[in-house]
Structures are given as C-alpha cells and as structure tokens.
Design a protein around this motif. Structure first.
Motif, short mmCIF file in Angstrom:
data_model
loop_
_atom_site.label_atom_id
_atom_site.label_comp_id
_atom_site.label_asym_id
_atom_site.label_seq_id
_atom_site.Cartn_x
_atom_site.Cartn_y
_atom_site.Cartn_z
N ILE A 63 0.85 -1.19 0.00
CA ILE A 63 0.00 0.00 0.00
C ILE A 63 0.89 1.24 0.00
N PRO A 64 0.80 2.07 -1.04
CA PRO A 64 1.64 3.28 -1.06
C PRO A 64 1.21 4.27 0.03
N GLY A 65 2.18 4.94 0.61
CA GLY A 65 1.86 5.89 1.68
C GLY A 65 2.64 7.17 1.55
N ASP A 66 2.76 7.89 2.64
CA ASP A 66 3.48 9.16 2.67
C ASP A 66 4.84 8.95 3.35
N PRO A 67 5.83 9.80 3.05
CA PRO A 67 5.76 10.96 2.16
C PRO A 67 5.69 10.54 0.69
N SER A 68 5.11 11.41 -0.12
CA SER A 68 4.96 11.09 -1.54
C SER A 68 4.98 12.38 -2.36
N CYS A 69 5.11 12.20 -3.66
CA CYS A 69 5.17 13.34 -4.59
C CYS A 69 3.84 14.09 -4.58
N SER B 202 2.00 11.34 -6.48
CA SER B 202 1.91 10.45 -5.32
C SER B 202 2.94 9.32 -5.32
N ARG B 203 4.02 9.47 -6.06
CA ARG B 203 5.11 8.49 -6.02
C ARG B 203 5.70 8.47 -4.60
N ALA C 36 9.84 1.58 -5.53
CA ALA C 36 9.14 2.04 -4.33
C ALA C 36 8.69 0.90 -3.44
N LEU C 37 8.82 -0.35 -3.88
CA LEU C 37 8.31 -1.46 -3.10
C LEU C 37 9.02 -1.59 -1.74
N ASP C 38 10.29 -1.22 -1.69
CA ASP C 38 11.03 -1.30 -0.43
C ASP C 38 10.67 -0.19 0.54
N LEU C 39 9.85 0.80 0.08
CA LEU C 39 9.51 1.93 0.91
C LEU C 39 8.19 1.75 1.64
N VAL C 40 7.48 0.65 1.36
CA VAL C 40 6.16 0.44 1.98
C VAL C 40 6.20 -0.77 2.90
#
Length: 237
Positions: free
Chosen positions: A33-39, A43-44, A233-237
């Motif tokens: 699930i993508p989250g913050d912080p983001s573009c 929303s990247r 971005a998978l490692d960021l969630v």
C-alpha cells in the motif's frame, strides 16, 4: 445460499474467509500500500526524510497533464494475481473488492465528477467479453456517488502490447488511438473526471487518455488504478 454452495475463499491463497468479497488477513498483509511521504503531483512514494508533497524527479523533468494518481496498491505478486484473475480469468466478482479499495484511495469527489474507464478496442471487448476497467469504474461510481461514463472515451484502433517499447515507440503506437466521440465532447468541457484502469505501468495509455480529455476542455483528470508499477518504491512500503 451462495455461501453454502460455494464457501467464501480467499482469491489469493484459497483459505476460508467470512465473505465472498475479501482476502484472508495474511493475504491482506502481502499487498503493498503506497503511503506518505509522496510526490505532490503523482503520489510516487518517497523515502523517509523527504518532505511530503515535494515533486519527484520524473514530474520535474516532464510535468504530467493529469491532476494526480490514486493507486490502491503497488504492483507486486499479490496484486498481479488479482489483476490477472479479473482481467483474464473472468473473476468479475473481484471487481467489487478491488474497486472499493480504489474508491477509498481517491481524494474527495462528489456527484458532479465523471468516472470514466480507460477504453478497450471493440475487438478486444468482443474477445474478452468485458472491459475490466469499466467494471472497476462501476464500483467506484456507486461507492462515491459520482456519475459513471463508461463510453466517454473510445479506442479507435487496435494497438499492440506496449511492453518492451520505449517512450517514443509507445507514443507512436497510441497516436490517434484514443479519442472522445463527438456526442460526448460537450459533456467533457469543464468536467472533473476520474480516469480508471486496473494497472498503471508506463503511463503511456493513461497519458493518451488524459491528453484527449484535456484537449476537449476537461478541468481536472485524476487517475485511479488498482496497482501501480513502481518497483523502486516497493522497499519503501
């Protein structure tokens, strides 16, 4: 009666679940699930330490014409299995769960917004029997109280698979492929639109759709997808 004949099973692992339109707890945890912080533009997801709302490098290099991307998940093995089951496995019942997840990720919209799917060419619809993006759009429109516009866009020519093609080759393949029927153009001017697709890969198809809508005078176009391909971005969630 349906549950008695066909006991609810998780569409990812087959485990018993309480209702037909969900996943088991373990499989929910495998979705990214993508989250913050983001573009602030697309929303990247960013790494921790970057100010939320900053603009990512791709958006700085080539500002997009869309007005935001709302992705329910990032594309991984679990989201891929759900997408393939809906898209090629005739598992239309999954559209309710996936569309509900997408609707929850959208910003505030009201009944004045139009919900429009990325179109399929008529030959592909006849072969498959349905447009999976349209099925997701129906769910989103119902849950958010917005207006469904299934035929707002049309794919005027069949296009090859875009996989493996560079940016220029994708644009050539999609040149003139997507447009707005004459009877629909008056309704696009000044409209706020959610463009719906199952998966956002390179963004070439959605870019062609957004460009057609903006040329016709759309005020805002937000892209909604179930899964967005952002491997980094998978490692960021």
């Amino acid at each position: 009666m349906i549950d008695l004949v066909f006991p609810p099973r998780c569409p990812l692992c087959g485990a018993a679940i309480a209702a037909q339109n969900g996943l088991c707890p373990g499989c929910w945890g495998t979705l990214a699930i993508p989250g913050d912080p983001s573009c602030g533009t697309c929303s990247r997801p960013f790494a921790d330490g970057i100010i939320d709302g900053s603009i990512c490098a791709p958006c700085l290099a080539e500002p997009p014409r869309h007005d935001g991307i709302a992705a329910a998940t990032l594309y991984n093995a679990s989201s891929r299995k759900l997408i393939l089951a809906l898209k090629h496995g005739n598992r239309l019942a999954l559209a309710d769960m996936m569309g509900a997840f997408m609707a929850a990720r959208l910003p505030q919209i009201d009944e004045d917004w139009l919900i429009a799917p990325v179109p399929l060419h008529r030959w592909r619809i006849w072969h498959r029997g349905y447009n999976q993006a349209a099925e997701l759009a129906r769910v989103i429109a119902r849950r958010r109280g917005a207006r469904l516009a299934v035929d707002l866009l049309e794919r005027r020519k069949a296009t090859p698979s875009l996989g493996g093609l560079g940016r220029k080759a994708r644009r050539r393949a999609l040149s003139g492929a997507i447009g707005i029927p004459l009877r629909k153009r008056a309704g696009v001017k000044g409209a706020r639109i959610v463009l719906v697709d199952d998966v956002l890969t390179s963004g070439a198809t959605s870019e062609a759709c957004v460009s057609a809508l903006k040329r016709a005078g759309a005020e805002r176009v937000v892209i909604a997808c179930f899964a967005r391909v952002l491997d980094e971005a998978l490692d960021l969630v």
